[in-house]
Design a protein around this motif. Structure first.
Motif: not given
Length: 199
Positions: A109-111, A115-122, A145-150, A158-160
């Motif tokens: 959906i978005s990215r 900081a140095r990572s990327w937050r991605m929403l699927f 991957l670990t789910v941060n929020e739902v 979060n993608i390092i």
């Protein structure tokens, strides 16, 4: 079985139609030594069988069902893909248990940078959303991957920098389709609870 820890970035060098199915050649120079004919290799999270083999490439046959139920139906020559060989007793389980049997197709959906990572929403198909939990595991294009929020059918990860550099996630844009495999424990738990309720 796989771990969801990507070992190599390969490339699709050819795609051909054979008797209604598809046959693909995957290039992976230097990665396939020690592997052999008939081995299972996860390609973007899809478990495929190597039907023709060398140290630098392998072929795999993809059925119509595999192409219809995963992103494999849209794979093209020249595309970069995530590769992982099957789990062995000597291999560390650094991610989570992954079967390579894709549950459905989701989309980015978005990215945005954080900081140095990327937050991605699927977004997941509605029938898979119930298996996705905060701090649970999800496999996206073969990546553990670990789910941060739902929220509903949408979930964030979060993608390092290391993951961005060593997988195909860095090349995704909003709207792109991805293969999803939910946590097996969630599926088994649902089945056990259903059986108990039936009893």
């Amino acid at each position: 079985m796989f771990t969801g820890i990507i070992e190599h970035l390969g490339r699709i060098s050819s795609v051909e139609t054979v008797g209604g199915d598809r046959r693909m050649r995957f290039e992976a120079p230097g990665y396939l030594k020690g592997s052999g004919l008939g081995d299972s290799i996860a390609v973007n999270g899809v478990c495929l069988t190597a039907t023709d083999f060398s140290d630098d490439h392998f072929h795999a046959d993809l059925s119509g069902e595999t192409c219809n139920l995963t992103t494999a139906g849209a794979w093209k020559a020249g595309q970069t893909v995530n590769l992982e060989r099957a789990l062995t007793p000597a291999k560390p389980l650094g991610g989570h248990l992954v079967s390579g049997h894709v549950d459905g197709i989701g989309k980015l959906i978005s990215r945005h940078e954080e900081a140095r990572s990327w937050r991605m929403l699927f977004e997941a198909p509605a029938d898979l959303a119930r298996y996705i939990a905060r701090k649970g595991s999800i496999c996206i294009d073969g990546i553990s991957l670990t789910v941060n929020e739902v929220e509903g059918s949408r979930f964030g990860v979060n993608i390092i920098p290391h993951t961005l550099a060593h997988t195909t996630l860095g090349g995704l844009a909003a709207g792109d389709a991805v293969n999803l495999e939910v946590d097996q424990i969630a599926r088994y738990l649902e089945r056990l609870l259903a059986a108990r309720n039936e009893a």
